[in-house]
Design an enzyme around this catalytic site. Structure first.
Site, mmCIF file in Angstrom:
data_model
loop_
_atom_site.group_PDB
_atom_site.id
_atom_site.type_symbol
_atom_site.label_atom_id
_atom_site.label_comp_id
_atom_site.label_asym_id
_atom_site.label_seq_id
_atom_site.Cartn_x
_atom_site.Cartn_y
_atom_site.Cartn_z
ATOM 1 N N GLU C 120 0.835 -1.195 0.000
ATOM 2 C CA GLU C 120 0.000 0.000 0.000
ATOM 3 C C GLU C 120 0.877 1.255 0.000
ATOM 4 O O GLU C 120 1.449 1.623 1.043
ATOM 5 C CB GLU C 120 -0.926 0.014 1.221
ATOM 6 C CG GLU C 120 -2.088 0.982 1.061
ATOM 7 C CD GLU C 120 -2.845 1.240 2.365
ATOM 8 O OE1 GLU C 120 -3.697 2.130 2.375
ATOM 9 O OE2 GLU C 120 -2.546 0.570 3.372
ATOM 10 N N LYS C 249 -9.993 -14.551 15.588
ATOM 11 C CA LYS C 249 -10.082 -14.085 14.195
ATOM 12 C C LYS C 249 -11.458 -13.609 13.778
ATOM 13 O O LYS C 249 -11.803 -13.647 12.607
ATOM 14 C CB LYS C 249 -9.562 -15.169 13.242
ATOM 15 C CG LYS C 249 -8.084 -15.446 13.458
ATOM 16 C CD LYS C 249 -7.559 -16.611 12.677
ATOM 17 C CE LYS C 249 -6.088 -16.814 13.031
ATOM 18 N NZ LYS C 249 -5.525 -18.051 12.516
#
Lengths: 425, 425, 425, 425
Positions: C120, C249
């Site tokens: 990114e 998660k």
């Protein structure tokens, strides 16, 4: 006591009433043996007598004296049909008033006394102080953010492919669905429809402008019609008319984000002087209490509500005004913000979901109707919907008053303590 | 009507009461000009007269007729001091009964009639049907999951290092904190303390066994003592006695996960035969409605509640029994589960947070006290705490009845529709 | 290129490797016809060859050229056994550095260069700017808030009565449970146990100090032992070793409230001068951006995260340092706060759940191990647990840098726009 | 090793490279004294040399050997400009494949090998088993539920009245806003606009069809244009281009309810025989594990995710395919459902928010591009958007495989234990 004012016919064992006759003795025996059900009493007796006989039966069964429950003044003919089965009397909730509060809404404009039915000491006094601050500050601005009651039936599809076909069908037939939905109601208008898939479950969330009604019944009836149409056309199986994406009487993000019922926002600017004078604190402290408590504290607690005690005011006004008390929890999702300005603070409450109405439900019960009259919002508005919006705006202003007052009290206490600490240092 | 039963002294303009004298005329003038405040009336007049004069003033100001509000039978001497300021009368909420329901709790054992104060038509009938199913099935098992009321003051630390020092200090001084906390109450016992940091904000969540009281006041007073102690010892600044990690009257994950007040779970097993007979549906359909609506639907809606309408029952019983109605929303975080068994279904409701008490608050108001008496739980229990737990267990059973009935109705409707569809096909 | 540095054995078709022989031709045929499974290649060939042959097979099947995937330098012998089945090569993630950043934790103390694996654009530059501001301000304070990895098996009870018996048994046998749990591990210590009931489902949440390991495997093995013990003793049926109250998660309030893995808080004070110089904005604007975006915006969105982009930094550091990338989302639950002070701002990030370790998992893969070495935290710490805590503290400081920089950029932009608006006015 | 395949120019100290000259010695000195910044190296040297020099500098500063980090084969010219600043090499993530899996989407149709970049042992094997079950069952159906990337700037209004004026203006000028937004992009189309008020904060959530791009940059640029327009027209002050109602990289109900990026649902029906053969368990147990773990457990934990380990698969595929790894947490909001049928089960995964793209971001980095090629989705699709949707569908199928496999394993284990218990009894 004048006749017409008295709680006639439902005090215990009234002298000379003559009801305590053979018939009732027989009824008691039938109730006892189970050949007559408690809920069948209204078929046998006039409502006031049915209520009395039922109450007496419960007194015997439980050993409890229910005398005060048995004294009431409301007209019960309609109540036993519309509001409460197996009625044995009423519960009297103390009713206080706060105000006047100056409200500057789009619908409600002027000074109002707020009816608050509560047993929580200090609540009315607290709201009253908030009203005073707001009115001195020039009044509470209020705006309607959202106006639409929802219902979301859930369907079972055969597969996710089928589920997608169902939602595609729905989105392609919005107009027919709207026509069908509105055929079931003389007032309601369908204003939105959104679809959600979760595996093989399909949720169709229908939203309606329900005018002055809170509208849940209206929307349920319309949804039944629509649900049948969808099931017929797509082969999806209707599982429940309410699929919990409505989401009724449960705290839910879908309601806080998208709104349900009337959503309102109310705000007021307070000068440094007023904060000092009425709330005995200062702008910075007010801001900090709200920042650390209502924003950070609620966030840290995984809360859907970011306020001090909004549901206190919502509950008290809902009960007073014949609203569905099980909706009072929706007030708990209020967000209170206090912006620090150079010349004071701007305090606002945002209530994304306030399911209110001025017709139907408990609004026609006598005391509740009187409370609605106090606010000038009983019955249908002109144009339709105006009264319900007015009520929502006034409740929004009331919540603003309540928040302001409690946050002010916490802030002042905090200041007091800060002073104590300094003194000790 | 016998004298002692009548709502004496608060109907409007009673003949010969003689109150409407000069004194009251003067008071009206003072109220109008603002030299006397509405809330000061109890200083000038006996409570019933103060209430009447205030109501008359509001009638004049608003133009509303408040006659029914003005007729009540409850003793107001205590109410105006403890439950409601600025009182103008009461609101009468229709009271119905459901039951009997057989409850098999650890504290509540036996058959109970449930008092439900509501204006929502069909609610009592629905709960009644659920009670019938449960009782026929052998009764509702109920267990207390949690018992502890909480309050969480928030402090400002100078830095995150300071914040950590504060929580370290607290955890190292648990015993002193417990001693200090319990010095403020004759009944309460501090049972837990947890700490949370969010940047420079420090939250200390204190939990207490409050016996038969709902306990929020008790806990607040104890927290004030503790908060002062912490601030003094650590230099952290007390910002608010309630920092929203309590979390009071807001839907919050911290409460649903860790519990607040009494947490209860209730369950019942229903045979295929009973499901068919009472609920007119079958096990598989019941399970599927609950699965798609209460679990999947609520999950998809981002809800903290996984039930059909638990807060309806909680609200109606809270209002009847003098509980804080603003807590009714806590019922909305109920989770309802229906397990499919070979020989029927097992239905359960888990209510993580029910803030109830049988002393204090609204429990002493006459009608509400009578309702508590119906359940045999008015006042202090033996041992202390037993009555409040009993009440929590009974409400848990009531919620089970309500859930069962509504889910059954949705399921039956769904079956009916399925049949219609087949007929059409 | 020196021999030992080269990505030997896994570039395509190396000259003279001699592997491309009959054996491999046969293997290809077997794979094609299905008599040999792709995952069985390591049984037939040395790991590098197995990887190459598998990749070539995939290239043929998909038509994709996987040359770059096939060039790598990490030692694969251990990787194919511990980290990745059916391996065909590696994916190279660009690795940038930010810093140095001065960290003042309890474990990590000094200047660090942060390894960030990301694609990114602008992320590394942004974190770098934040590091610069923090270091100039005297460093980031960091504290460990929580240290404990959890696993919560779910059991089915026969009824809610049975469910309560199960949790009662567990709470009465904490010591035996601890002994049993710790018998399965040489390092881990059981530090807490909490129980939850939802109808007939019982959840037992076990928490462990897992020292330098992230610890999920350790905890799962210990939980299996405990679960068996509970099932045997109580008759509850084990349904799943992980019952989602762990909660692994998935974004969950239980983790943000109670913590999971290491919880950290990091903070720094910035003066007005520094804010102006490094971030090109001012204290008030910084505060307002955080207030309206990270607090109000997130609250309004029903979010469990109150930050700007914390998971960007967590993901980049997790990937660089061999942490489980699927845990990067846990960074998204960060809460960023900016307090306005007289002399600047105090910025803090609170990360309730960072599941990190410096032994096990991906920490032994070569590049990842090098990144841990950059931070001086590879392998076991002294005492055990110190390295994992150090890593958590450094990541906390990194998140602080990232938040500071992005919020600063938004603030500066906002200022710029405000200026533009003025210019236009 | 052939020249073009080799990781030329970035292994340490290559013989005869001649770079290690005076210039670099000088650069090192400048870096040390701070007159040259690490991020300025690309201005002084070709990218590969800048990376090497920077790495060597970090090695000296930290004492860490970064040899493996320094060996890579990807082309860095573009990477240093677009994907990673301050680059020092790469981190190699082991890449495994699972499959083939038969996908029956609207865009992806056929057999696919799934690239999974992970260091978590057993993950690839687990997904592989799920792929096998799905393919044997006839393939995974997949549908796109939502397609739209969002950005939500936040503005400050002067009051709630002003706030309402701002949202009114926006809704009245949708067409102009759309035109302005689309003027900033050659591909993107504005598809929706919703407004939210929280006190004086106004959020405008813009949604775009971003074709094959993940689209966050595109949307941010368009939002900047729109935000300026709104600020100019209404006098509201832009506070931040991203106001967290987007909501990017934070778990948020607004995304799970309304969708963000691509939303997908995937499902497959498994027969009793297949469940037994591949998953070694049975339909009822599969259903029960999912019911008690993924639905009840997650609900009880206050989770926004109702799945077993969806983010494992999302993270591994996102990293392999050049997606933004910080979005992997969005996979954690997946809802997995298992419906019990007469002839087996229907398993489905619903992923409301998968921000994926096949152009831009990390998709152009060499290894990642190769992985996209494995799936036939690299670059722009025909028509535009098709490749990104294809990728979303394939990931959806991959998540279905992962969920099926882990739930199956838990179920089988549970069965095994049940057997053990019986043996003991």
């Amino acid at each position: 006591m004048t006749d017409d004012a008295g709680p006639r016919g439902n005090t215990d064992r009234e002298a000379g009433s003559g009801q305590d006759t053979e018939k009732e003795t027989k009824i008691h025996a039938q109730l006892k043996e189970g050949s007559l059900k408690l809920y069948e009493l209204e078929k046998e007796l006039p409502a006031p007598d049915a209520i009395r006989v039922r109450r007496e039966y419960i007194e015997k069964e439980t050993g409890a004296n229910l005398r005060k429950v048995g004294i009431f003044s409301i007209d019960v003919e309609r109540v036993v049909k519309r509001n409460c089965e197996n009625m044995i009397g009423t519960v009297q909730i103390p009713l206080g008033v706060a105000g006047p509060i100056l409200v500057k809404g789009e619908n409600a404009q002027g000074h109002y006394y707020l009816p608050l039915a509560t047993t929580e000491g200090a609540l009315v006094a607290s709201v009253n102080r908030g009203c005073s601050a707001i009115t001195k500050a020039g009044g509470a601005d209020v705006r309607i953010l959202h106006d639409g009651m929802t219902r979301a039936p859930v369907f079972a599809a055969r597969s996710i492919v089928h589920a997608k076909e169902v939602t595609d069908w729905v989105m392609a037939h919005r107009d027919e669905i709207k026509t069908a939905a509105e055929s079931t109601t003389s007032h309601g208008k369908m204003t939105d429809i959104t679809t959600y898939i979760a595996g093989t479950s399909v949720f169709i969330r229908l939203e309606f402008d329900t005018k002055d009604a809170m509208g849940m019944n209206m929307v349920t009836i319309a949804s039944a019609k629509v649900a049948e149409m969808i099931a017929h056309a797509t082969g999806a199986q209707l599982i429940a008319l309410s699929g919990n994406m409505c989401d009724d009487k449960k705290p839910a993000a879908i309601n806080t984000i998208m709104g349900r019922g009337r959503g309102v926002v109310a705000g007021v600017k307070l000068s440094h002087e007023l904060i000092q004078k009425v709330l005995k604190t200062d702008a910075k402290t007010l801001h900090e209490v709200n920042y650390r408590k209502n924003l950070i504290g609620s966030a840290r607690a995984g809360s859907l509500g970011f306020n001090a005690h909004a549901s206190n005011i919502v509950a008290a006004m809902f009960i007073a005004c014949g609203q569905d008390a099980a909706h009072a929890g929706d007030g708990g999702t209020c967000m209170t913000t206090i912006d620090l300005l150079d010349d004071g603070v701007y305090v606002a409450v945002t209530l994304p979901t306030l399911p209110v109405g001025t017709v139907g439900g408990g609004t026609g019960v006598d005391c509740q109707h009187e409370c609605l009259n106090m606010l000038g919002v009983a019955g249908s508005g002109n144009p339709p919907g105006k009264n319900a919006k007015k009520l929502a705006e006034i409740i929004g202003a009331g919540v603003l008053a309540g928040e302001l007052s409690l946050i002010g009290a916490l802030a002042a206490q905090h200041l007091a303590r800060a002073h104590q600490q300094l003194g000790r240092g």
